[in-house]
Design a protein around this motif. Structure first.
Motif, mmCIF file in Angstrom:
data_model
loop_
_atom_site.group_PDB
_atom_site.id
_atom_site.type_symbol
_atom_site.label_atom_id
_atom_site.label_comp_id
_atom_site.label_asym_id
_atom_site.label_seq_id
_atom_site.Cartn_x
_atom_site.Cartn_y
_atom_site.Cartn_z
ATOM 1 N N ASP A 1 43.628 37.562 44.880
ATOM 2 C CA ASP A 1 44.519 38.689 44.642
ATOM 3 C C ASP A 1 44.548 38.903 43.123
ATOM 4 O O ASP A 1 44.188 38.009 42.354
ATOM 5 C CB ASP A 1 45.907 38.363 45.189
ATOM 6 C CG ASP A 1 46.917 39.423 44.809
ATOM 7 O OD1 ASP A 1 46.607 40.619 44.949
ATOM 8 O OD2 ASP A 1 48.016 39.041 44.333
ATOM 9 N N ASP B 1 47.155 41.099 40.811
ATOM 10 C CA ASP B 1 48.427 41.073 40.079
ATOM 11 C C ASP B 1 49.257 39.845 40.474
ATOM 12 O O ASP B 1 49.550 39.630 41.644
ATOM 13 C CB ASP B 1 49.214 42.365 40.352
ATOM 14 C CG ASP B 1 48.426 43.602 39.902
ATOM 15 O OD1 ASP B 1 47.699 43.503 38.882
ATOM 16 O OD2 ASP B 1 48.519 44.654 40.563
ATOM 17 N N GLY B 2 49.607 39.047 39.500
ATOM 18 C CA GLY B 2 50.391 37.843 39.766
ATOM 19 C C GLY B 2 49.525 36.625 40.052
ATOM 20 O O GLY B 2 50.028 35.519 40.222
ATOM 21 N N ASP C 1 49.553 35.618 45.913
ATOM 22 C CA ASP C 1 50.918 35.219 45.579
ATOM 23 C C ASP C 1 51.940 35.835 46.535
ATOM 24 O O ASP C 1 53.135 35.744 46.302
ATOM 25 C CB ASP C 1 51.252 35.575 44.115
ATOM 26 C CG ASP C 1 51.260 37.065 43.862
ATOM 27 O OD1 ASP C 1 50.608 37.808 44.630
ATOM 28 O OD2 ASP C 1 51.923 37.504 42.896
ATOM 29 N N ASP D 1 49.008 38.684 51.303
ATOM 30 C CA ASP D 1 47.680 38.171 50.949
ATOM 31 C C ASP D 1 47.230 37.140 51.981
ATOM 32 O O ASP D 1 46.093 37.162 52.460
ATOM 33 C CB ASP D 1 47.707 37.490 49.571
ATOM 34 C CG ASP D 1 48.074 38.463 48.452
ATOM 35 O OD1 ASP D 1 47.567 39.590 48.467
ATOM 36 O OD2 ASP D 1 48.868 38.072 47.567
HETATM 37 MG MG LIG Z 1 49.874 39.836 43.852
#
Ligand SMILES: [Mg+2]
Length: 426
Positions: free
Chosen positions: A244, A246-247, A370, A374
């Motif tokens: 993934d 972002d994060g 995260d 996901d």
């Molecule tokens: Mg994320």
């Protein structure tokens, strides 16, 4: 600036293969029912981010030109340069002088050395004209060996006659080179880069060596061609790491999209590099609802990914492909409105697309995300998943690798599953 040009020597006659290469240049021999060796070599360069692919053709160059000139392969374009008459590998390179970048990757077209090409081309040496990828071998007799002192190559030793003596362990030339264009000044007429140019440069201390231990095979002999056809089908499929974005890779500022907003999560770039070095394909799978909401455009998503790729290249790492989903059920931009787009996580569409577009081996593959969505997307694609706690991505990737791969010398294989609270709940 990362090296973007990959030049392949495909003009060799392959006399040792006899009639096999009478009508086909060696690099164009099939290694699986649906793949030529050169296809594999080009694909490897392209996935490492080389966008300018040059084939230096000679022997039977018309067939190379017909098949490859002008082809687009993902982000890359292929050109074929045909030498007017056989002038050795040096002459072939000299003939291409007008189009060579200041630094470029040069590769033999009849062997495959499975290494992180970005690591070879990282930080070209300030002095010197060449860097050669070397491989340790239990017996160098067939190839001739290379003497390395520190980073500098000090000598090439000729092939030893097979008579009597035992195996001679050492380093061999892996057939992959990072070259400075100025090397052309050392090439006057027909010559061999390996046998004439490199030895002369080595005497001047102008050649670096770097040792890699990837899989190596050349198809110069009937038995090694047979070996390639036996072994490569198993080698070509790689495990994949789905990450993934972002994060996980970058700090999530909320609809992060401007390249200058890119801040890497701790250990993120190192994690990508570790996956590259472990022979993994690395894919980003990211929902980008900001596009659907009109906060930014898909072009911004691509620009952000280009920035990520450039910063990864600065440390010898790369992402093989980015998959993003711009759709959202409540999109303000009509064409991005979809009640449940198959690509939008928790739907598994992006992972399934990657599985269709790449040769991915299920065994060893995993996803790190995260969010619950996901993990669910991975579960629905049949891939084990790990929830990232936001601390250090390299540590998490190492954990994932240890869980999916038996440690060296481990007595029994470890089952292919990663237990996480999220997975048990799912
Ligand atoms: Mg994320």
């Amino acid at each position: 600036m990362a090296v973007r040009q990959a030049v392949f020597l495909v003009g060799g006659k392959g006399t040792r293969l006899g009639t096999v290469t009478a009508a086909t240049p060696k690099p164009l021999l099939p290694i699986t029912p649906d793949m030529l060796l050169i296809d594999l070599l080009i694909e490897e360069a392209v996935r490492h981010g080389f966008t300018d692919i040059v084939l230096l053709a000679g022997h039977l160059g018309d067939s190379v030109e017909r098949l490859y000139h002008g082809r687009r392969i993902r982000e890359a374009t292929v050109r074929v340069i045909r030498e007017p008459e056989p002038a050795g590998t040096g002459g072939a390179l000299r003939h291409a002088a007008g189009i060579l970048d200041p630094w470029f990757l040069l590769a033999n077209g009849d062997s495959w050395f499975d290494i992180n090409l970005r690591a070879l081309t990282l930080a070209p040496p300030r002095a010197g004209l060449a860097r050669i990828a070397l491989r340790p071998m239990a017996d160098t007799a067939r190839y001739g060996s290379v003497e390395l002192h520190g980073r500098r190559i000090t000598a090439f030793t000729e092939k030893k006659a097979a008579a009597g003596s035992g195996p001679v362990p050492g380093l061999i030339n892996g057939g992959l080179y990072l070259l400075r264009r100025a090397i052309l000044d050392r090439i006057a007429g027909p010559c061999s880069i390996e046998q004439d140019v490199f030895p002369a440069l080595v005497r001047q201390g102008a050649v670096e060596g770097r040792v890699f231990d990837g899989y190596f095979l050349d198809i110069g002999l009937p038995e090694t061609l047979a070996q390639a056809r036996r072994e490569l089908p198993m080698r070509l499929a790689r495990p994949a790491a789905f990450l993934d974005r972002d994060g996980v890779l970058n700090i999530d500022h909320g609809y992060t999209h401007r390249p200058e907003q890119l801040r890497w999560m701790e250990g993120a770039r190192e994690a990508v590099l570790a996956l590259n070095e472990a022979g993994y394909l690395v894919f980003v799978v990211t929902n980008q609802a900001g596009v659907a909401h009109g906060f930014y455009h898909e072009a911004d998503v691509h620009a952000f990914h280009a920035r990520m790729q450039a910063e990864l290249a600065d440390m010898g790492a790369h992402i093989d492909a980015f998959y993003h989903c711009p759709f959202h059920p409540d999109a303000t931009i009509r064409r991005y409105r979809h009640p449940s787009h198959p690509d939008r996580k928790p739907n598994p569409g992006m992972l399934l697309k990657a599985q269709r577009e790449w040769r991915i081996r299920d065994r060893g593959s995993f996803l790190i995300g995260d969010r619950e969505s996901d993990i669910e997307a991975a579960n629905r694609a049949g891939i084990p998943a790990m929830l990232f706690d936001g601390t250090n991505l390299l540590a998490t990737v190492r954990q994932a690798l240890a869980a999916v791969r038996p440690a060296p010398g481990a007595p029994t294989p470890i089952p292919i599953s990663i237990e996480t609270p999220a997975m048990q709940a799912g």
